[in-house]
Design an enzyme around this catalytic site. Structure first.
Site, PDB file in Angstrom:
ATOM      1  N   HIS A 131      -4.541   1.185   7.383  1.00 15.64           N
ATOM      2  CA  HIS A 131      -3.189   1.769   7.485  1.00 15.64           C
ATOM      3  C   HIS A 131      -3.054   2.945   6.510  1.00 15.64           C
ATOM      4  O   HIS A 131      -2.563   4.013   6.880  1.00 15.64           O
ATOM      5  CB  HIS A 131      -2.164   0.665   7.198  1.00 15.64           C
ATOM      6  N   GLU A 132      -3.504   2.737   5.260  1.00 11.09           N
ATOM      7  CA  GLU A 132      -3.363   3.798   4.248  1.00 11.09           C
ATOM      8  C   GLU A 132      -4.265   4.989   4.566  1.00 11.09           C
ATOM      9  O   GLU A 132      -3.859   6.143   4.390  1.00 11.09           O
ATOM     10  CB  GLU A 132      -3.662   3.258   2.842  1.00 11.09           C
TER      11      GLU A 132
ATOM     12  N   GLN B 226       2.969  10.007   1.269  1.00  4.79           N
ATOM     13  CA  GLN B 226       4.264   9.313   1.283  1.00  4.79           C
ATOM     14  C   GLN B 226       5.128   9.684   0.088  1.00  4.79           C
ATOM     15  O   GLN B 226       6.344   9.471   0.115  1.00  4.79           O
ATOM     16  CB  GLN B 226       4.061   7.795   1.316  1.00  4.79           C
TER      17      GLN B 226
ATOM     18  N   CYS C   8       5.787  -0.247   7.068  1.00  6.93           N
ATOM     19  CA  CYS C   8       5.391   0.893   6.251  1.00  6.93           C
ATOM     20  C   CYS C   8       6.595   1.322   5.420  1.00  6.93           C
ATOM     21  O   CYS C   8       7.716   1.349   5.934  1.00  6.93           O
ATOM     22  CB  CYS C   8       4.965   2.031   7.175  1.00  6.93           C
ATOM     23  N   LEU C   9       6.362   1.644   4.162  1.00  5.03           N
ATOM     24  CA  LEU C   9       7.473   2.064   3.300  1.00  5.03           C
ATOM     25  C   LEU C   9       8.118   3.350   3.802  1.00  5.03           C
ATOM     26  O   LEU C   9       9.259   3.642   3.450  1.00  5.03           O
ATOM     27  CB  LEU C   9       6.983   2.238   1.853  1.00  5.03           C
TER      28      LEU C   9
ATOM     29  N   GLY D   5       0.835  -1.197   0.000  1.00  3.55           N
ATOM     30  CA  GLY D   5       0.000   0.000   0.000  1.00  3.55           C
ATOM     31  C   GLY D   5       0.865   1.242   0.000  1.00  3.55           C
ATOM     32  O   GLY D   5       2.031   1.197   0.406  1.00  3.55           O
TER      33      GLY D   5
ATOM     34  N   HIS E  63      -2.749   7.275   7.000  1.00  2.00           N
ATOM     35  CA  HIS E  63      -1.750   8.182   6.409  1.00  2.00           C
ATOM     36  C   HIS E  63      -2.390   9.497   5.968  1.00  2.00           C
ATOM     37  O   HIS E  63      -1.770  10.565   6.061  1.00  2.00           O
ATOM     38  CB  HIS E  63      -1.111   7.552   5.160  1.00  2.00           C
TER      39      HIS E  63
HETATM   40 NI    NI Z   1       2.451   3.229   5.506  1.00  2.00          NI
END
Ligand code: NI
Length: 161
Positions: A133-134, A51, A91-92, A46, A137
């Protein structure tokens, strides 16, 4: 199609509330394509627009489970959640780390797709986790706020297994 730079924890843009999308322009479609490219390149499941430095309510998800298609969420809204699951999450924007997070086991989300059509997305387990999660963000929240115990280095977890 292009790979964009992923912002990492500590970058103030990740703590900001994102703005609603009023119109899915060509520019936004390009952003979405780039977000998929960037996510796949980084082996993520995701990615949210902040991000890659864009404060708009857009996220993409692909948990690569059987029967699941890549998902685009524009202006997502959580309609319903149910149950509970506890699992390691990453998470990236927090590279190389994971932590245990409890989230609902089921989530139902309303969003626009790329054609500005309203879609209902339902997910369980990993998909529910990824959707929530997304969406976090887009409100400036990282999963590290929800971690139970400490944050682990991924190399540490591999050694334990
Ligand atoms: Ni994330």
């Amino acid at each position: 199609m292009a790979i964009r730079k992923i912002r990492t924890m500590g970058d103030p843009i990740l703590e900001k509330e994102c703005k609603e999308v009023k119109d899915v322009t060509r520019r936004i479609k390009t952003l979405i394509d780039d977000m998929f490219d960037t996510m796949y390149e980084a082996n993520g499941v995701g990615l949210a627009a902040p991000q890659v430095g864009i404060l708009k309510r857009i996220a993409v998800v692909d948990v690569s489970q059987e029967g699941n298609q890549p998902i685009v969420m524009i202006n997502p809204e959580v309609l319903e959640t149910n149950g509970e699951q506890t699992s390691f999450e990453g998470c990236l924007s927090v590279p190389g780390k994971s932590g245990q997070v409890t989230r609902p086991n089921y989530a139902k989300v309303k969003a626009w797709n790329e054609d500005m059509e309203e879609v209902i997305i339902e997910g369980e387990e990993l998909l529910a986790r990824a959707l929530l999660h997304e969406i976090d963000h887009l409100d400036g929240h990282l999963y590290v706020e929800l971690v139970e115990g400490r944050l682990y280095d991924n190399s540490e977890l591999e050694e334990e297994e």
